[in-house]
Design a protein around this motif. Structure first.
Motif, PDB file in Angstrom:
ATOM      1  N   VAL A  94      -5.912 -14.366  -4.542  1.00 25.16           N
ATOM      2  CA  VAL A  94      -5.834 -13.097  -5.277  1.00 25.16           C
ATOM      3  C   VAL A  94      -6.116 -13.421  -6.746  1.00 25.16           C
ATOM      4  O   VAL A  94      -5.298 -14.042  -7.419  1.00 25.16           O
ATOM      5  N   THR A  95      -7.268 -13.017  -7.228  1.00 23.40           N
ATOM      6  CA  THR A  95      -7.668 -13.341  -8.591  1.00 23.40           C
ATOM      7  C   THR A  95      -6.891 -12.504  -9.592  1.00 23.40           C
ATOM      8  O   THR A  95      -6.815 -11.290  -9.461  1.00 23.40           O
ATOM      9  N   PRO A  96      -6.299 -13.130 -10.610  1.00 17.67           N
ATOM     10  CA  PRO A  96      -5.597 -12.362 -11.652  1.00 17.67           C
ATOM     11  C   PRO A  96      -6.561 -11.503 -12.458  1.00 17.67           C
ATOM     12  O   PRO A  96      -7.785 -11.637 -12.350  1.00 17.67           O
ATOM     13  N   GLY A  97      -5.996 -10.646 -13.284  1.00 20.55           N
ATOM     14  CA  GLY A  97      -6.827  -9.763 -14.088  1.00 20.55           C
ATOM     15  C   GLY A  97      -6.479  -9.846 -15.555  1.00 20.55           C
ATOM     16  O   GLY A  97      -5.829 -10.790 -16.014  1.00 20.55           O
ATOM     17  N   THR A  98      -6.927  -8.854 -16.287  1.00 20.93           N
ATOM     18  CA  THR A  98      -6.576  -8.723 -17.696  1.00 20.93           C
ATOM     19  C   THR A  98      -6.547  -7.248 -18.051  1.00 20.93           C
ATOM     20  O   THR A  98      -7.149  -6.423 -17.347  1.00 20.93           O
ATOM     21  N   ALA A 157     -19.228 -12.096 -22.679  1.00 23.73           N
ATOM     22  CA  ALA A 157     -17.810 -12.305 -22.360  1.00 23.73           C
ATOM     23  C   ALA A 157     -17.116 -11.001 -22.014  1.00 23.73           C
ATOM     24  O   ALA A 157     -16.284 -10.940 -21.095  1.00 23.73           O
ATOM     25  N   VAL A 158     -17.462  -9.933 -22.720  1.00 19.57           N
ATOM     26  CA  VAL A 158     -16.847  -8.622 -22.459  1.00 19.57           C
ATOM     27  C   VAL A 158     -17.204  -8.143 -21.060  1.00 19.57           C
ATOM     28  O   VAL A 158     -16.356  -7.639 -20.308  1.00 19.57           O
ATOM     29  N   GLN A 159     -18.469  -8.308 -20.677  1.00 18.17           N
ATOM     30  CA  GLN A 159     -18.912  -7.895 -19.351  1.00 18.17           C
ATOM     31  C   GLN A 159     -18.246  -8.735 -18.259  1.00 18.17           C
ATOM     32  O   GLN A 159     -17.865  -8.226 -17.204  1.00 18.17           O
ATOM     33  N   HIS A 160     -18.107 -10.022 -18.528  1.00 20.88           N
ATOM     34  CA  HIS A 160     -17.465 -10.917 -17.559  1.00 20.88           C
ATOM     35  C   HIS A 160     -16.010 -10.511 -17.328  1.00 20.88           C
ATOM     36  O   HIS A 160     -15.550 -10.410 -16.187  1.00 20.88           O
ATOM     37  N   ALA A 161     -15.288 -10.252 -18.413  1.00 21.78           N
ATOM     38  CA  ALA A 161     -13.877  -9.884 -18.295  1.00 21.78           C
ATOM     39  C   ALA A 161     -13.693  -8.558 -17.578  1.00 21.78           C
ATOM     40  O   ALA A 161     -12.674  -8.336 -16.913  1.00 21.78           O
ATOM     41  N   ALA A 162     -14.687  -7.670 -17.689  1.00 23.26           N
ATOM     42  CA  ALA A 162     -14.588  -6.349 -17.058  1.00 23.26           C
ATOM     43  C   ALA A 162     -14.534  -6.450 -15.534  1.00 23.26           C
ATOM     44  O   ALA A 162     -14.111  -5.508 -14.855  1.00 23.26           O
ATOM     45  N   ASN A 163     -14.947  -7.607 -14.988  1.00 25.97           N
ATOM     46  CA  ASN A 163     -14.917  -7.792 -13.530  1.00 25.97           C
ATOM     47  C   ASN A 163     -13.520  -8.134 -13.018  1.00 25.97           C
ATOM     48  O   ASN A 163     -13.313  -8.209 -11.805  1.00 25.97           O
ATOM     49  N   PHE A 164     -12.593  -8.364 -13.927  1.00 26.61           N
ATOM     50  CA  PHE A 164     -11.231  -8.753 -13.542  1.00 26.61           C
ATOM     51  C   PHE A 164     -10.257  -7.697 -14.048  1.00 26.61           C
ATOM     52  O   PHE A 164     -10.194  -7.425 -15.245  1.00 26.61           O
ATOM     53  N   SER A 165      -9.504  -7.092 -13.151  1.00 30.60           N
ATOM     54  CA  SER A 165      -8.540  -6.065 -13.547  1.00 30.60           C
ATOM     55  C   SER A 165      -7.240  -6.268 -12.789  1.00 30.60           C
ATOM     56  O   SER A 165      -7.229  -6.749 -11.648  1.00 30.60           O
ATOM     57  N   TRP A 166      -6.134  -5.895 -13.410  1.00 27.79           N
ATOM     58  CA  TRP A 166      -4.830  -5.980 -12.735  1.00 27.79           C
ATOM     59  C   TRP A 166      -4.744  -4.988 -11.582  1.00 27.79           C
ATOM     60  O   TRP A 166      -4.061  -5.232 -10.588  1.00 27.79           O
ATOM     61  N   SER A 167      -5.441  -3.866 -11.716  1.00 29.87           N
ATOM     62  CA  SER A 167      -5.444  -2.887 -10.631  1.00 29.87           C
ATOM     63  C   SER A 167      -6.042  -3.487  -9.358  1.00 29.87           C
ATOM     64  O   SER A 167      -5.510  -3.319  -8.252  1.00 29.87           O
ATOM     65  N   ASN A 168      -7.134  -4.213  -9.525  1.00 28.75           N
ATOM     66  CA  ASN A 168      -7.766  -4.861  -8.372  1.00 28.75           C
ATOM     67  C   ASN A 168      -6.879  -5.969  -7.819  1.00 28.75           C
ATOM     68  O   ASN A 168      -6.762  -6.139  -6.599  1.00 28.75           O
ATOM     69  N   SER A 169      -6.229  -6.715  -8.708  1.00 26.73           N
ATOM     70  CA  SER A 169      -5.319  -7.769  -8.256  1.00 26.73           C
ATOM     71  C   SER A 169      -4.183  -7.181  -7.416  1.00 26.73           C
ATOM     72  O   SER A 169      -3.820  -7.733  -6.371  1.00 26.73           O
ATOM     73  N   ALA A 170      -3.622  -6.067  -7.883  1.00 26.02           N
ATOM     74  CA  ALA A 170      -2.522  -5.426  -7.157  1.00 26.02           C
ATOM     75  C   ALA A 170      -2.982  -4.903  -5.803  1.00 26.02           C
ATOM     76  O   ALA A 170      -2.251  -4.998  -4.806  1.00 26.02           O
ATOM     77  N   ALA A 171      -4.181  -4.346  -5.747  1.00 26.83           N
ATOM     78  CA  ALA A 171      -4.710  -3.855  -4.474  1.00 26.83           C
ATOM     79  C   ALA A 171      -4.871  -5.008  -3.484  1.00 26.83           C
ATOM     80  O   ALA A 171      -4.564  -4.866  -2.288  1.00 26.83           O
ATOM     81  N   GLN A 172      -5.330  -6.153  -3.980  1.00 26.34           N
ATOM     82  CA  GLN A 172      -5.441  -7.326  -3.113  1.00 26.34           C
ATOM     83  C   GLN A 172      -4.070  -7.785  -2.634  1.00 26.34           C
ATOM     84  O   GLN A 172      -3.893  -8.154  -1.465  1.00 26.34           O
ATOM     85  N   LEU A 173      -3.083  -7.766  -3.540  1.00 30.25           N
ATOM     86  CA  LEU A 173      -1.727  -8.159  -3.153  1.00 30.25           C
ATOM     87  C   LEU A 173      -1.151  -7.219  -2.103  1.00 30.25           C
ATOM     88  O   LEU A 173      -0.503  -7.659  -1.148  1.00 30.25           O
ATOM     89  N   ALA A 174      -1.371  -5.915  -2.276  1.00 33.37           N
ATOM     90  CA  ALA A 174      -0.864  -4.947  -1.306  1.00 33.37           C
ATOM     91  C   ALA A 174      -1.441  -5.222   0.079  1.00 33.37           C
ATOM     92  O   ALA A 174      -0.735  -5.104   1.100  1.00 33.37           O
ATOM     93  N   ALA A 175      -2.702  -5.614   0.128  1.00 34.48           N
ATOM     94  CA  ALA A 175      -3.332  -5.951   1.408  1.00 34.48           C
ATOM     95  C   ALA A 175      -2.707  -7.217   2.005  1.00 34.48           C
ATOM     96  O   ALA A 175      -2.496  -7.310   3.220  1.00 34.48           O
ATOM     97  N   VAL A 176      -2.400  -8.184   1.143  1.00 30.14           N
ATOM     98  CA  VAL A 176      -1.732  -9.406   1.596  1.00 30.14           C
ATOM     99  C   VAL A 176      -0.351  -9.072   2.147  1.00 30.14           C
ATOM    100  O   VAL A 176       0.059  -9.590   3.196  1.00 30.14           O
ATOM    101  N   TYR A 177       0.374  -8.201   1.476  1.00 29.43           N
ATOM    102  CA  TYR A 177       1.704  -7.799   1.938  1.00 29.43           C
ATOM    103  C   TYR A 177       1.613  -7.144   3.323  1.00 29.43           C
ATOM    104  O   TYR A 177       2.422  -7.434   4.219  1.00 29.43           O
ATOM    105  N   ALA A 178       0.660  -6.253   3.490  1.00 29.42           N
ATOM    106  CA  ALA A 178       0.506  -5.571   4.780  1.00 29.42           C
ATOM    107  C   ALA A 178       0.215  -6.571   5.889  1.00 29.42           C
ATOM    108  O   ALA A 178       0.747  -6.461   6.999  1.00 29.42           O
ATOM    109  N   GLU A 179      -0.618  -7.563   5.568  1.00 31.37           N
ATOM    110  CA  GLU A 179      -0.932  -8.593   6.561  1.00 31.37           C
ATOM    111  C   GLU A 179       0.300  -9.431   6.870  1.00 31.37           C
ATOM    112  O   GLU A 179       0.567  -9.766   8.035  1.00 31.37           O
TER     113      GLU A 179
END
Length: 423
Positions: free
Chosen positions: A193-197, A382-404
């Motif tokens: 689960v990739t972290p975000g910013t 760098a700005v464009q690169h960072a835009a690919n990482f978000s906490w919202s996406n990290s949380a969605a991935q975690l929620a999927a891990v929890y369900a599994e």
């Protein structure tokens, strides 16, 4: 879904960069916030360090921090925290019993919390998801000559968690390999689960913003500014940047170089003074400024003011400072260790340095400071690169891990089967 997060040794509400608070605090708070916003109720259990905090802190809808009294509020070093595992676990059990609240899953952070989570997993008959954040075997493999090794007791506790948690969450594929190589982990039980910013907070500065930030920091507009943000400990490498600064100035005494080091001392054997003394010994005290840790809202000023952010760590599970800097449009010079090659796109948003040799770090910083075209191009990328990482996406991935995780071994536990069917 209701999740019990455990962050025993450091509160997510503590100021990052001070004491033992750092990237893990940022990770826990931001993923928990986003999980709550996505409908997952989260209680974060942490050790109380101030009586004024109260037992329950409502952070926002669906997210609470529960302060558990375990040992004295003040003066308890991290090395002594294992003596409070039973007290902390007992406090969590008491809160659970007295408040008539049930949890569907436990997510523990760091090995101390994992030991508590392992106990509660069996008491509550719910799955345990564990995130190590750092590993003793990996830290020992990458530690500097002056760093104390992590204990064998910690490594054994980590091995127990690897063997017993339903799911191990890591930040990068590199961490997956570390768990397999050092702890013989089952790759089928590892989830990346990739972290975000926070890209709404950490934003690129205009020329006007940069000028304003430099004025606030007292940095000349025509200076070359390199910044370090993080805990002051050997493992994070502030001494690497100080030595590289001295080398650059030895090569060119007329260089208009300034360095900001923002963070607090971490660990019983570490003081801010030792880094100040190093700067004095190397004759660069007038070029290096030390700033106390500050909240994210104020870190933006440092990132926007800097020409480069240096991350000379001996290992990083991901590198949240590197990502925050890039979101602000500041290129990064980082060590090629851990998750930093994921956080920093080499040649596009920054430079990766092999090892921690003073000359190599001076070369990397010097070359990028002297190449305005490359540095400005990296700032944009760098700005464009960072835009690919978000906490919202990290949380969605975690929620999927929890369900599994809730679906694992439900046939062997009636309570788990009921929870899985209900969710």
């Amino acid at each position: 879904m209701r999740v019990a997060m455990i962050s025993m040794h450091t509160s997510p509400l503590q100021q990052p960069g001070s004491g033992d608070a750092g990237g893990m605090n940022v990770y826990v708070l931001n993923t928990a916030r986003e999980l709550a916003r996505q409908g997952v109720e989260v209680d974060i259990f942490t050790r109380a360090t101030r009586p004024s905090q109260g037992e329950v802190v409502d952070v926002e809808k669906g997210l609470r921090v529960i302060n558990i009294v375990a040992g004295p509020y003040d003066g308890l070093e991290k090395e002594a925290l294992p003596t409070q595992l039973a007290a902390f676990a007992g406090g969590v059990v008491q809160f659970h019993r007295c408040n008539d609240v049930d949890y569907d899953l436990i997510h523990s952070h760091y090995w101390l919390s994992g030991q508590v989570g392992w106990l509660l997993r069996d008491l509550w008959e719910v799955p345990l998801v564990h995130t190590a954040h750092t590993l003793a075997a990996v830290k020992n493999a990458h530690r500097g000559d002056d760093d104390s090794p992590e204990s064998e007791a910690r490594r054994i506790c980590e091995q127990q968690l690897v063997d017993n948690a339903e799911v191990l969450v890591v930040n990068t594929q590199e961490e997956t390999l570390d768990l397999i190589d050092h702890y013989d982990a089952d790759p089928d039980r590892i989830a990346v689960v990739t972290p975000g910013t926070d890209t709404a907070l950490f934003t690129p500065g205009t020329d006007r913003n940069t000028e304003r930030s430099r004025r606030l920091l007292g940095i000349p507009l025509d200076a070359e500014l390199v910044a370090f943000v993080g805990r002051l400990q050997q493992f994070k490498g502030p001494q690497v940047l100080i030595r590289a600064t001295a080398e650059m100035l030895r090569r060119n005494p007329e260089r208009k170089l300034r360095v900001i080091i923002c963070g607090g001392a971490s660990g019983a054997a570490t003081t801010e003074r030792q880094y100040m003394n190093l700067a004095a010994e190397l004759g660069v005290s007038r070029r290096v400024r030390f700033l106390d840790p500050r909240p994210p809202e104020e870190l933006v000023t440092i990132y926007q003011a800097a020409d480069i952010v240096a991350v000379p760590s001996y290992n990083e599970s991901f590198g949240l400072v590197a990502m925050e800097a890039q979101a602000c449009g500041t290129p990064v010079v980082a060590a090629r260790v851990g998750g930093l090659p994921v956080a920093v796109s080499e040649g596009e948003t920054g430079v990766l340095v092999d090892g921690h040799d003073t000359g190599d770090w001076a070369d990397a910083l010097e070359n990028l400071l002297d190449d305005d075209d490359t540095r400005l191009r990296m700032a944009t990328d760098a700005v464009q690169h960072a835009a690919n990482f978000s906490w919202s996406n990290s949380a969605a991935q975690l929620a999927a891990v929890y369900a599994e995780a809730l679906s694992l071994e439900v046939d062997n536990c009636p309570q788990r089967r009921e929870r899985a069917e209900g969710l």
